[in-house]
Design an enzyme around this catalytic site. Structure first.
Site: not given
Length: 270
Positions: A2-3
């Site tokens: 995840p960003e």
DNA sequence: ATAATAACCTGAGGGC
DNA sequence: TGCCCTCAGGTTATTA
């Protein structure tokens, strides 16, 4: 996984299932994440979840007694499933709810974290020194230019420094620099005020578009209901080394910066 | 103080 | 099939 967009998509996916629900049980199958999951996490049991917020890439499950601080690391995934769904490999934690659903954390690499704080989570050691949120007005060209004045390091790895601005990871740093036409190897201090304006604008644009597309699914990211994100279709440079630039056709080049792969167009990015 | 790098951990994919 | 290598969306801790 995840960003910022993927964490925000996760937040939006789980919040409707969690907010207002009382936690009935917390099952920790493997406490060995980045830091051990503290026993205090059991204080969630019996509490209604007041809100699900996000700060940087941290999710905050707030209740009356305290806040669970959740980070997905590199490979963490959240799913909302019916209580009783059999656990599979790397399903480390379940937070069971009064509505018969559970929030399940799966994280093969275990770089993620689940912590507990009874105080203001924004004052927690991990959150207290973070830079501004990229999608707020506090992050603008003037701020970036001022902060960059005596920064000798290359702009791309510096963009990924959480003390400058949070939420910009490897995918979106590459994409934003391409969109802004800036060479990732440029010294931060060499950026003009106009270039800082442009770069900030493109960071905000790419993050907002990725959120709208449900994030970027490369290998294992899914939303809370198991669907993938579709921003992968819009990637201009990330993962495309050696392929033609979508703007000019020149082959994209790759290099290593700070142990991360940078991809860019040497023709379009100056 | 700043900047590079090593470390945490598992899995996938390629070459042999 | 298996072994060995490299790479992967993040962040902190250690070293120069």
């Amino acid at each position: 996984m995840p960003e910022l967009p993927e964490v925000e998509v996760s937040r939006q996916g789980i919040a409707p299932w969690l907010v207002g629900q009382t936690v009935t049980r917390v099952v920790v199958r493997n406490p060995r994440l980045r830091w051990p999951i503290p026993a205090e996490i059991q204080q969630l049991v019996g509490c209604p979840i007041a809100s699900v917020q996000r700060r940087a890439k941290y999710l905050l499950l707030r209740s009356t007694l305290g806040t669970a601080i959740l980070h997905l690391g590199m490979s963490g995934k959240l799913r909302v499933l019916p209580v009783g769904t059999p656990a599979e490999k790397h399903d480390h934690v379940d937070i069971e709810l009064g509505n018969g659903q559970l929030l399940r954390l799966n994280d093969p690499r275990r770089f993620g974290a689940l912590l507990w704080t009874s105080g203001d989570p924004l004052h927690h050691g991990l959150l207290a020194t973070l830079g501004p949120e990229p999608l707020t007005d506090a992050f603008d060209g003037a701020y970036l230019h001022q902060r960059s004045r005596r920064k000798h390091s290359a702009i791309k790895p510096w963009l990924m420094d959480n003390h400058l601005v949070v939420g910009v990871g490897n995918i979106y740093a590459n994409e934003a620099l391409f969109a802004a036409g800036i060479d990732p190897r440029r010294a931060a201090s060499a950026l003009s005020p106009d270039e800082c304006d442009r770069l900030v604008l493109e960071i905000k644009t790419v993050l907002e578009r990725a959120i709208r597309q449900g994030g970027t699914t490369l290998r294992d990211f899914t939303r809370a209901d198991g669907r993938p994100g579709y921003f992968v279709q819009e990637l201009q440079v990330y993962g495309r080394a050696g392929e033609g630039c979508r703007r000019c056709g020149h082959p994209l080049e790759s290099l290593r910066q700070g142990q991360r792969t940078t991809v860019f167009c040497p023709h379009c990015q100056r």
